[in-house]
Write a protein that holds these residues in place. Structure first.
Motif, PDB file in Angstrom:
ATOM      1  N   TRP A 162      42.276  33.042  -0.365  1.00  0.00           N
ATOM      2  CA  TRP A 162      42.633  32.040   0.319  1.00  0.00           C
ATOM      3  C   TRP A 162      41.505  30.714   0.123  1.00  0.00           C
ATOM      4  CZ3 TRP A 162      41.180  36.656   3.437  1.00  0.00           C
ATOM      5  CH2 TRP A 162      39.841  36.955   3.568  1.00  0.00           C
ATOM      6  N   VAL A 163      42.001  29.686   0.635  1.00  0.00           N
ATOM      7  CA  VAL A 163      41.221  28.378   0.459  1.00  0.00           C
ATOM      8  C   VAL A 163      39.854  28.288   1.032  1.00  0.00           C
ATOM      9  CG1 VAL A 163      41.259  25.865   0.745  1.00  0.00           C
ATOM     10  CG2 VAL A 163      43.463  27.039   0.213  1.00  0.00           C
ATOM     11  N   ASN A 164      38.824  27.822   0.517  1.00  0.00           N
ATOM     12  CA  ASN A 164      37.487  28.168   1.054  1.00  0.00           C
ATOM     13  C   ASN A 164      36.648  26.764   0.563  1.00  0.00           C
ATOM     14  OD1 ASN A 164      35.051  29.215   2.591  1.00  0.00           O
ATOM     15  ND2 ASN A 164      34.370  29.197   0.424  1.00  0.00           N
ATOM     16  N   GLU A 165      36.317  26.871  -0.762  1.00  0.00           N
ATOM     17  CA  GLU A 165      35.528  25.823  -1.464  1.00  0.00           C
ATOM     18  C   GLU A 165      35.839  24.473  -1.031  1.00  0.00           C
ATOM     19  OE1 GLU A 165      32.676  26.876  -2.390  1.00  0.00           O
ATOM     20  OE2 GLU A 165      32.019  24.962  -2.817  1.00  0.00           O
ATOM     21  N   PRO A 166      37.149  23.906  -0.856  1.00  0.00           N
ATOM     22  CA  PRO A 166      37.520  22.454  -0.589  1.00  0.00           C
ATOM     23  C   PRO A 166      36.965  22.356   0.899  1.00  0.00           C
ATOM     24  CG  PRO A 166      39.243  23.564  -1.630  1.00  0.00           C
ATOM     25  CD  PRO A 166      38.248  24.553  -1.419  1.00  0.00           C
ATOM     26  N   TYR A 167      36.904  23.014   1.625  1.00  0.00           N
ATOM     27  CA  TYR A 167      36.413  22.826   3.144  1.00  0.00           C
ATOM     28  C   TYR A 167      35.000  22.470   2.999  1.00  0.00           C
ATOM     29  CZ  TYR A 167      40.750  25.289   4.578  1.00  0.00           C
ATOM     30  OH  TYR A 167      41.999  25.505   4.600  1.00  0.00           O
ATOM     31  N   PHE A 168      34.290  23.228   2.012  1.00  0.00           N
ATOM     32  CA  PHE A 168      32.720  22.918   1.824  1.00  0.00           C
ATOM     33  C   PHE A 168      32.752  21.113   1.516  1.00  0.00           C
ATOM     34  CE2 PHE A 168      31.881  27.136   2.453  1.00  0.00           C
ATOM     35  CZ  PHE A 168      30.579  27.166   2.917  1.00  0.00           C
ATOM     36  N   LYS A 222      38.260  27.020  11.230  1.00  0.00           N
ATOM     37  CA  LYS A 222      39.248  26.767  10.210  1.00  0.00           C
ATOM     38  C   LYS A 222      40.410  28.041  10.223  1.00  0.00           C
ATOM     39  CE  LYS A 222      38.594  22.857   7.779  1.00  0.00           C
ATOM     40  NZ  LYS A 222      39.479  21.810   7.895  1.00  0.00           N
ATOM     41  N   PRO A 223      41.708  27.529  10.462  1.00  0.00           N
ATOM     42  CA  PRO A 223      42.734  28.579  10.158  1.00  0.00           C
ATOM     43  C   PRO A 223      42.567  28.973   8.481  1.00  0.00           C
ATOM     44  CG  PRO A 223      43.662  26.395  10.410  1.00  0.00           C
ATOM     45  CD  PRO A 223      42.116  26.048  10.683  1.00  0.00           C
ATOM     46  N   ILE A 224      43.181  29.972   8.359  1.00  0.00           N
ATOM     47  CA  ILE A 224      43.386  30.550   6.813  1.00  0.00           C
ATOM     48  C   ILE A 224      44.678  30.095   6.180  1.00  0.00           C
ATOM     49  CG2 ILE A 224      43.654  32.696   5.744  1.00  0.00           C
ATOM     50  CD1 ILE A 224      40.772  32.081   6.309  1.00  0.00           C
ATOM     51  N   GLU A 225      44.006  29.477   5.166  1.00  0.00           N
ATOM     52  CA  GLU A 225      45.436  29.138   4.185  1.00  0.00           C
ATOM     53  C   GLU A 225      45.442  30.168   2.987  1.00  0.00           C
ATOM     54  OE1 GLU A 225      46.620  25.148   1.635  1.00  0.00           O
ATOM     55  OE2 GLU A 225      45.181  25.028   3.162  1.00  0.00           O
ATOM     56  N   LEU A 226      46.503  31.055   3.038  1.00  0.00           N
ATOM     57  CA  LEU A 226      46.573  31.878   1.747  1.00  0.00           C
ATOM     58  C   LEU A 226      46.815  31.192   0.525  1.00  0.00           C
ATOM     59  CD1 LEU A 226      48.285  34.982   3.223  1.00  0.00           C
ATOM     60  CD2 LEU A 226      45.945  34.727   2.858  1.00  0.00           C
ATOM     61  N   LEU A 227      46.427  31.657  -0.709  1.00  0.00           N
ATOM     62  CA  LEU A 227      46.846  30.968  -1.681  1.00  0.00           C
ATOM     63  C   LEU A 227      48.322  31.629  -2.222  1.00  0.00           C
ATOM     64  CD1 LEU A 227      43.314  30.760  -3.756  1.00  0.00           C
ATOM     65  CD2 LEU A 227      44.872  28.931  -2.388  1.00  0.00           C
ATOM     66  N   LEU A 231      28.627  37.824   6.975  1.00  0.00           N
ATOM     67  CA  LEU A 231      29.546  39.269   7.493  1.00  0.00           C
ATOM     68  C   LEU A 231      30.485  38.845   8.620  1.00  0.00           C
ATOM     69  CD1 LEU A 231      29.648  42.312   7.154  1.00  0.00           C
ATOM     70  CD2 LEU A 231      27.973  42.809   8.955  1.00  0.00           C
ATOM     71  N   LEU A 232      29.924  38.382   9.598  1.00  0.00           N
ATOM     72  CA  LEU A 232      31.081  38.088  10.860  1.00  0.00           C
ATOM     73  C   LEU A 232      32.003  37.042  10.342  1.00  0.00           C
ATOM     74  CD1 LEU A 232      31.698  38.517  13.662  1.00  0.00           C
ATOM     75  CD2 LEU A 232      30.157  36.479  14.233  1.00  0.00           C
ATOM     76  N   ASP A 233      31.656  36.077   9.540  1.00  0.00           N
ATOM     77  CA  ASP A 233      32.672  35.096   9.263  1.00  0.00           C
ATOM     78  C   ASP A 233      33.569  35.703   8.137  1.00  0.00           C
ATOM     79  OD1 ASP A 233      33.590  32.463   9.002  1.00  0.00           O
ATOM     80  OD2 ASP A 233      32.704  31.981   7.387  1.00  0.00           O
ATOM     81  N   GLN A 234      33.393  36.675   7.346  1.00  0.00           N
ATOM     82  CA  GLN A 234      34.204  37.237   6.561  1.00  0.00           C
ATOM     83  C   GLN A 234      35.168  37.854   7.170  1.00  0.00           C
ATOM     84  OE1 GLN A 234      34.827  35.896   3.632  1.00  0.00           O
ATOM     85  NE2 GLN A 234      33.085  35.162   2.613  1.00  0.00           N
ATOM     86  N   GLU A 235      34.638  38.841   8.070  1.00  0.00           N
ATOM     87  CA  GLU A 235      35.392  39.678   8.946  1.00  0.00           C
ATOM     88  C   GLU A 235      36.482  38.893   9.622  1.00  0.00           C
ATOM     89  OE1 GLU A 235      32.318  43.377   9.709  1.00  0.00           O
ATOM     90  OE2 GLU A 235      33.138  42.228  11.181  1.00  0.00           O
ATOM     91  N   LEU A 238      39.238  37.713   7.307  1.00  0.00           N
ATOM     92  CA  LEU A 238      40.040  38.500   6.817  1.00  0.00           C
ATOM     93  C   LEU A 238      41.173  39.006   8.294  1.00  0.00           C
ATOM     94  CD1 LEU A 238      41.207  40.640   4.889  1.00  0.00           C
ATOM     95  CD2 LEU A 238      39.280  42.230   5.748  1.00  0.00           C
ATOM     96  N   LYS A 239      40.609  38.747   9.358  1.00  0.00           N
ATOM     97  CA  LYS A 239      41.541  39.413  10.400  1.00  0.00           C
ATOM     98  C   LYS A 239      42.552  38.176  10.547  1.00  0.00           C
ATOM     99  CE  LYS A 239      38.708  41.795  13.208  1.00  0.00           C
ATOM    100  NZ  LYS A 239      37.597  41.617  14.291  1.00  0.00           N
ATOM    101  N   LYS A 240      41.973  36.911  10.639  1.00  0.00           N
ATOM    102  CA  LYS A 240      43.004  35.838  10.548  1.00  0.00           C
ATOM    103  C   LYS A 240      44.113  35.993   9.450  1.00  0.00           C
ATOM    104  CE  LYS A 240      39.574  32.488  11.923  1.00  0.00           C
ATOM    105  NZ  LYS A 240      39.068  30.836  11.783  1.00  0.00           N
ATOM    106  N   SER A 241      43.518  36.243   8.238  1.00  0.00           N
ATOM    107  CA  SER A 241      44.595  36.020   6.986  1.00  0.00           C
ATOM    108  C   SER A 241      45.637  37.125   7.283  1.00  0.00           C
ATOM    109  CB  SER A 241      43.816  36.621   5.933  1.00  0.00           C
ATOM    110  OG  SER A 241      43.507  37.975   5.668  1.00  0.00           O
TER     111      SER A 241
END
Lengths: 229, 229
Positions: free
Chosen positions: A17-23, A99-104, A128-132, A135-138
């Motif tokens: 999923w998209v991540n770095e562009p948000y940073f 942020k919502p999750i945007e799958l590649l 940990l919490l953010d990655q979990e 994943l849940k949102k994905s």
């Protein structure tokens, strides 16, 4: 090359999923907020320096990023920054965490296909919490038989993981967008790797040309993965 | 009662080493910093509220604690707080992250004794990097065959861990200072627990008297553990 694979590990951010562009987006907002004190270019450089200075202490993830932005804003403004502006920086972080999750492209089809033939796990670093939560949102949780959040992706972290999986290193295949974190340390421990570059890469994850080598494949999209295997 | 135990899991903070008093100490410093705006009592109450409001987003750990302090300082001061004072709050967090580890009485002897007869693991919640760093500093790493940092210690987290360990719940014994996190959810999933109260407990970990029950033992020091087993 990929004949004896038992476990396929996927990186998450910018692989699934998209991540770095948000940073990048928030860095832009942050530079705008401080534009009365410094140029955008200088602010970006100083922010990167601040993040690296704090990396040992804070580790990867959004909370450390926000704390580094606040610290830098106070320094760059020579303590002239207002509390209202610091509140804005705190809210940048909350916005990122929400942020919502945007799958590649192709992610779900490929995971669905591969899960019938391999043990599929997720291997990510950071908070940990953010990655979990991501994943849940994905909606992808059902494809993974194990989730491993590492504090870093160095050789010793991978060696420990492979030992824990009770397989030979050659039976482990890692797939990810970062040469530095997902590919080179994997090849170094005798495991296998496939690189899928993403258009945006944090400077910290970038490596020099000469570190590249031919012990791994590079594909341009996850959709090409099944053909390689 | 503890005859069929195969895996003994230890909580870390305030079970193996001192942790909560450091939070109390910084809360005191924080209240002093804001004492021109509010009473210490009110500041403590509001900080707890702020932490709970942010818990879903930030999770447990020092970085979220610092972000909550900054947010509250801006609110309580009605945006009168100075950037210098916010820097002090950031430094509270860095000071906490750099604290040396102070082991509780008997920890090393007991781990040394038990490791010959059981599989010993560490199960803690909070910030991944911070917990790994504390374990490294503690010198106790060699006693643990597995380290599990959970984002929370609820029944479903423990169920997943026990499944991953490939044992029956009744063969799992958890030892910790928090009734809410280390004892009650453990008993609820059919595993076994021993409670070792610590003199300082965060309000969030406190439970009402009627939730206590007799399905676990309480001891006053880790040194009493070998006698029970």
């Amino acid at each position: 090359m990929y004949k004896n694979i038992k476990v396929i590990a996927f990186d998450a951010d910018d692989t699934l999923w998209v991540n770095e562009p948000y940073f990048r987006e928030i860095e832009g907002e942050f530079a705008k907020l401080l534009s009365v004190y410094e140029t955008e270019n200088k602010i970006n450089q100083e922010l990167y320096k601040k993040e690296i200075d704090n990396l040992n202490l804070y580790g990867y993830g959004i909370k450390g990023f926000v704390l580094s932005m606040i610290e830098l804003a106070i320094e760059i403004s020579n303590t002239k920054i207002s509390p209202e502006e610091i509140t804005k920086i705190i809210n940048f972080g909350k916005e990122m965490l929400n942020k919502p999750i945007e799958l590649l492209e192709g992610v779900e089809e490929v995971l669905k296909l591969l899960q019938t033939r391999y043990k599929i796990i997720l291997v990510t670093k950071g908070d940990l919490l953010d990655q979990e939560r991501k994943l849940k949102k994905s909606g992808l949780m059902k494809y993974f038989s194990h989730i491993e959040v590492l504090s870093d992706k160095k050789e010793h972290n991978y060696e420990r993981l492979i030992k824990f999986l009770n397989i030979d290193a050659s039976e482990f295949l890692m797939i990810g967008n970062s040469l530095k974190s997902d590919v080179l340390p994997i090849v170094a421990v005798g495991a296998q790797a496939i690189h899928i570059p993403f258009h945006t890469t944090w400077i910290h994850e970038q490596i020099s040309k000469e570190e590249e080598n031919d012990s791994y494949h590079t594909i341009s999209s996850l959709k090409e993965l099944p053909i390689l295997l």
